[in-house]
Scaffold this active site. Sequence first.
Site, mmCIF file in Angstrom:
data_model
loop_
_atom_site.group_PDB
_atom_site.id
_atom_site.type_symbol
_atom_site.label_atom_id
_atom_site.label_comp_id
_atom_site.label_asym_id
_atom_site.label_seq_id
_atom_site.Cartn_x
_atom_site.Cartn_y
_atom_site.Cartn_z
ATOM 1 N N ARG A 182 0.829 -1.208 0.000
ATOM 2 C CA ARG A 182 0.000 0.000 0.000
ATOM 3 C C ARG A 182 0.863 1.257 0.000
ATOM 4 O O ARG A 182 0.520 2.259 0.642
ATOM 5 C CB ARG A 182 -0.957 0.019 1.193
ATOM 6 C CG ARG A 182 -2.019 -1.068 1.169
ATOM 7 C CD ARG A 182 -2.969 -0.913 2.335
ATOM 8 N NE ARG A 182 -3.870 -2.031 2.468
ATOM 9 C CZ ARG A 182 -4.443 -2.402 3.607
ATOM 10 N NH1 ARG A 182 -4.199 -1.734 4.720
ATOM 11 N NH2 ARG A 182 -5.273 -3.430 3.652
ATOM 12 N N ARG B 190 -3.815 6.842 0.524
ATOM 13 C CA ARG B 190 -4.416 8.078 1.018
ATOM 14 C C ARG B 190 -3.519 8.879 1.963
ATOM 15 O O ARG B 190 -3.804 10.038 2.245
ATOM 16 C CB ARG B 190 -5.745 7.756 1.709
ATOM 17 C CG ARG B 190 -6.871 7.471 0.731
ATOM 18 C CD ARG B 190 -8.144 7.114 1.458
ATOM 19 N NE ARG B 190 -8.099 5.773 2.024
ATOM 20 C CZ ARG B 190 -8.997 5.295 2.880
ATOM 21 N NH1 ARG B 190 -9.998 6.069 3.288
ATOM 22 N NH2 ARG B 190 -8.895 4.053 3.324
ATOM 23 N N ARG C 134 -7.176 11.014 -6.719
ATOM 24 C CA ARG C 134 -8.401 10.274 -6.418
ATOM 25 C C ARG C 134 -9.647 11.138 -6.599
ATOM 26 O O ARG C 134 -10.709 10.652 -7.026
ATOM 27 C CB ARG C 134 -8.333 9.742 -4.978
ATOM 28 C CG ARG C 134 -9.621 9.142 -4.436
ATOM 29 C CD ARG C 134 -10.017 7.884 -5.174
ATOM 30 N NE ARG C 134 -11.290 7.383 -4.692
ATOM 31 C CZ ARG C 134 -12.474 7.783 -5.140
ATOM 32 N NH1 ARG C 134 -12.551 8.711 -6.092
ATOM 33 N NH2 ARG C 134 -13.590 7.269 -4.652
ATOM 34 N N ASP D 98 -6.683 -3.144 -7.521
ATOM 35 C CA ASP D 98 -7.306 -3.718 -6.331
ATOM 36 C C ASP D 98 -7.464 -5.221 -6.537
ATOM 37 O O ASP D 98 -7.683 -5.676 -7.670
ATOM 38 C CB ASP D 98 -8.679 -3.094 -6.055
ATOM 39 C CG ASP D 98 -9.215 -3.481 -4.694
ATOM 40 O OD1 ASP D 98 -8.856 -2.816 -3.711
ATOM 41 O OD2 ASP D 98 -9.963 -4.472 -4.613
ATOM 42 N N TYR E 109 -14.089 -12.600 0.436
ATOM 43 C CA TYR E 109 -14.820 -11.390 0.060
ATOM 44 C C TYR E 109 -16.134 -11.739 -0.630
ATOM 45 O O TYR E 109 -17.175 -11.112 -0.388
ATOM 46 C CB TYR E 109 -13.976 -10.518 -0.857
ATOM 47 C CG TYR E 109 -13.081 -9.544 -0.124
ATOM 48 C CD1 TYR E 109 -13.626 -8.470 0.577
ATOM 49 C CD2 TYR E 109 -11.702 -9.679 -0.146
ATOM 50 C CE1 TYR E 109 -12.809 -7.566 1.251
ATOM 51 C CE2 TYR E 109 -10.881 -8.770 0.517
ATOM 52 C CZ TYR E 109 -11.447 -7.720 1.215
ATOM 53 O OH TYR E 109 -10.642 -6.829 1.877
#
Length: 338
Positions: free
Chosen positions: A25, A29, A38, A75, A146
């Site tokens: 990562r 952010r 973004r 992702d 998921y």
Amino acid sequence: MPKNDLILRAVRQEPIERFPVWLMRQAGRYMKEYRELRAREENFLSFCKNVDLAVKVSLLPLELLGVDAVIIFSDILVPLEALGVKVEFLEGEGPRLEWSGAVSDLKRYDPEENAFVYEIIRRVKKAQDEVPVIGFAGAPFTLASYMIEGRSSRDFRNTKLFMWDREYEFKRLMEVLVDTLHAYLVRQAEAGANLLQLFDSWTNYLSRSDYEEFVFPYVEELIERLKDSTDVPLIYFFKGSSSFLDLAEQTKADALSVDWSVDLSLEAVRRRKVLQGNLEPSVLYASDETIRFKALELLRGMPRKTGYIFNLGHGLAPDMEFEKVKLLVDTVKDYRIN
């Protein structure tokens, strides 16, 4: 070959002057530059599919941190859409997934539906020749979790019940995901990825016996098929690493990326595999002095002179400070192997 091939030499266990560093990562952010990019897209999934923006985001850690590898911005849930799973990301809530729950309803995977991922790889390589490019995918169990949970989970209860009560169906789902991920990752290698990483992010919720029966055979099969299909080095990251390290070592993965439950100073002597990891990410909330101390403690305790890649035991968090992440990278890059 990239000008800086440090990570590739480490994976091949060739002589290196310092340990390579990249961070899971590493584009996210916590970077204001990421947040600015973004803001140009309406949702996270469309952001991932915007090749121009994804390339810019992928390159940010190289430009701003000076890391030794670029992992493409995407992702792990991206290939599931091609199976007919509805995937969306809700602001402040994370991913939401919907499908019938019947494996027979899933579509046959067409890797062309993820052509934008391969284009990102090609464009990142074209934009820079400094460092290797890493492609990636979620491992079968992580994607299955998921799909079954429909979102992130605190205990993965639904996944475990599906696994135990509908054993045949669960194993069929894992087989579908192995086929899917094999095709997906081979195409990433063909697009020019120098390394591939497989993320098994939720295995720490499993007992050893469940991992051994319901997860490991499919990881082993996927990795073996990938190694038969491409010579691109493969890194396998798995949470709950101390519980399953001996099993993971039996795979044909070139490197094992482990969480902070593993004592690398000990396992680096025991294990033949290249190791990656494993600083506890929460260290990055500490003082500058603590960050330096913890990083150097890990590096100085490494008995190897190659066959090791510095990383975190998991990914960077959105609320971490950029300056502290930069300090960590600089500390690792300044350390010289005796």
